[in-house]
Design a protein around this motif. Sequence first.
Motif, PDB file in Angstrom:
ATOM      1  N   SER A   1      -6.791  47.179  -8.550  1.00 16.95           N
ATOM      2  CA  SER A   1      -5.807  48.257  -8.687  1.00 16.95           C
ATOM      3  C   SER A   1      -4.601  47.804  -9.501  1.00 16.95           C
ATOM      4  O   SER A   1      -4.072  48.553 -10.335  1.00 16.95           O
ATOM      5  CB  SER A   1      -5.353  48.729  -7.302  1.00 16.95           C
ATOM      6  OG  SER A   1      -6.447  49.254  -6.568  1.00 16.95           O
ATOM      7  N   SER A   2      -4.186  46.543  -9.269  1.00 19.55           N
ATOM      8  CA  SER A   2      -3.037  46.020 -10.018  1.00 19.55           C
ATOM      9  C   SER A   2      -3.357  45.922 -11.502  1.00 19.55           C
ATOM     10  O   SER A   2      -2.543  46.284 -12.360  1.00 19.55           O
ATOM     11  CB  SER A   2      -2.639  44.646  -9.465  1.00 19.55           C
ATOM     12  OG  SER A   2      -2.240  44.741  -8.114  1.00 19.55           O
TER      13      SER A   2
ATOM     14  N   ASN B   1      -9.908  44.576  -4.266  1.00 17.55           N
ATOM     15  CA  ASN B   1      -9.530  45.958  -4.574  1.00 17.55           C
ATOM     16  C   ASN B   1      -8.065  46.053  -5.002  1.00 17.55           C
ATOM     17  O   ASN B   1      -7.717  46.796  -5.933  1.00 17.55           O
ATOM     18  CB  ASN B   1      -9.782  46.862  -3.370  1.00 17.55           C
ATOM     19  CG  ASN B   1     -11.277  47.053  -3.102  1.00 17.55           C
ATOM     20  OD1 ASN B   1     -12.092  46.981  -4.019  1.00 17.55           O
ATOM     21  ND2 ASN B   1     -11.634  47.298  -1.846  1.00 17.55           N
ATOM     22  N   ASN B   2      -7.224  45.283  -4.290  1.00 17.10           N
ATOM     23  CA  ASN B   2      -5.801  45.280  -4.649  1.00 17.10           C
ATOM     24  C   ASN B   2      -5.589  44.712  -6.049  1.00 17.10           C
ATOM     25  O   ASN B   2      -4.788  45.227  -6.839  1.00 17.10           O
ATOM     26  CB  ASN B   2      -4.994  44.476  -3.628  1.00 17.10           C
ATOM     27  CG  ASN B   2      -4.898  45.187  -2.285  1.00 17.10           C
ATOM     28  OD1 ASN B   2      -5.002  46.420  -2.212  1.00 17.10           O
ATOM     29  ND2 ASN B   2      -4.694  44.428  -1.218  1.00 17.10           N
TER      30      ASN B   2
END
Length: 222
Positions: free
Chosen positions: A36-37, A32-33
Amino acid sequence: MSSDSSQNTAECSTKEYEDNTNENGEMNAMVNNLRSSIEGVQNSFSAIYSTLAINLKQSLEMIQAMNSMMEQFLLSNINIKIDAQEESNPNLLTVIISNTSQFPAQKASCNLTFQKKGEDKDAIVKIECVESVVRGIKNFSNSNSGLKPSSPLSIFVQKSCIGSSTSDVLFTLPPQTQIIEKLKLIPSELAQYNAKISLEFPSPGTGKPLQTEHSFDLYLME
């Protein structure tokens, strides 16, 4: 199997499940990170490209506006005047072309055409250059070029004396300068004529042709 063994087995299974759950949770968090990035980078690039496109469009519009202003300024500062000496010589025409701007009109060409009054087709009028002079507007005594009759440097030299008297000469009209030419007009027949002088040159910014005209009437004798 004793109850203690069953309990230990259950506790081990629960611990393994919790460990797997924690690992999956950490992996999902990392994904998810990362997602998102990546989305943030994509959004940043999209914003940069959008800003760049807007800036380029604005710059292009500004350049086009500046070119248009320069073209209008140059055209408004190029003047064509004539003086027909009907009393002394009705077939002698003086043409004065002035550039009062600070920019030169380069690769210019002149076109002088005649039509008999009430007719639409070009009339046959031969042109002979009697005198051609280039001089500064502010200092009339500074005549830097006096050309002899029928000189090839005349801006009204004809390709042919039949029909249109389009010149095949390209010239530069410097800033703050006048070109004065005295032309002897030899018509095929005595009549009243509609005449037009057209001056054309490419835009210094875009290269597109710019044109200014001066129309007048005169009576020519054979």
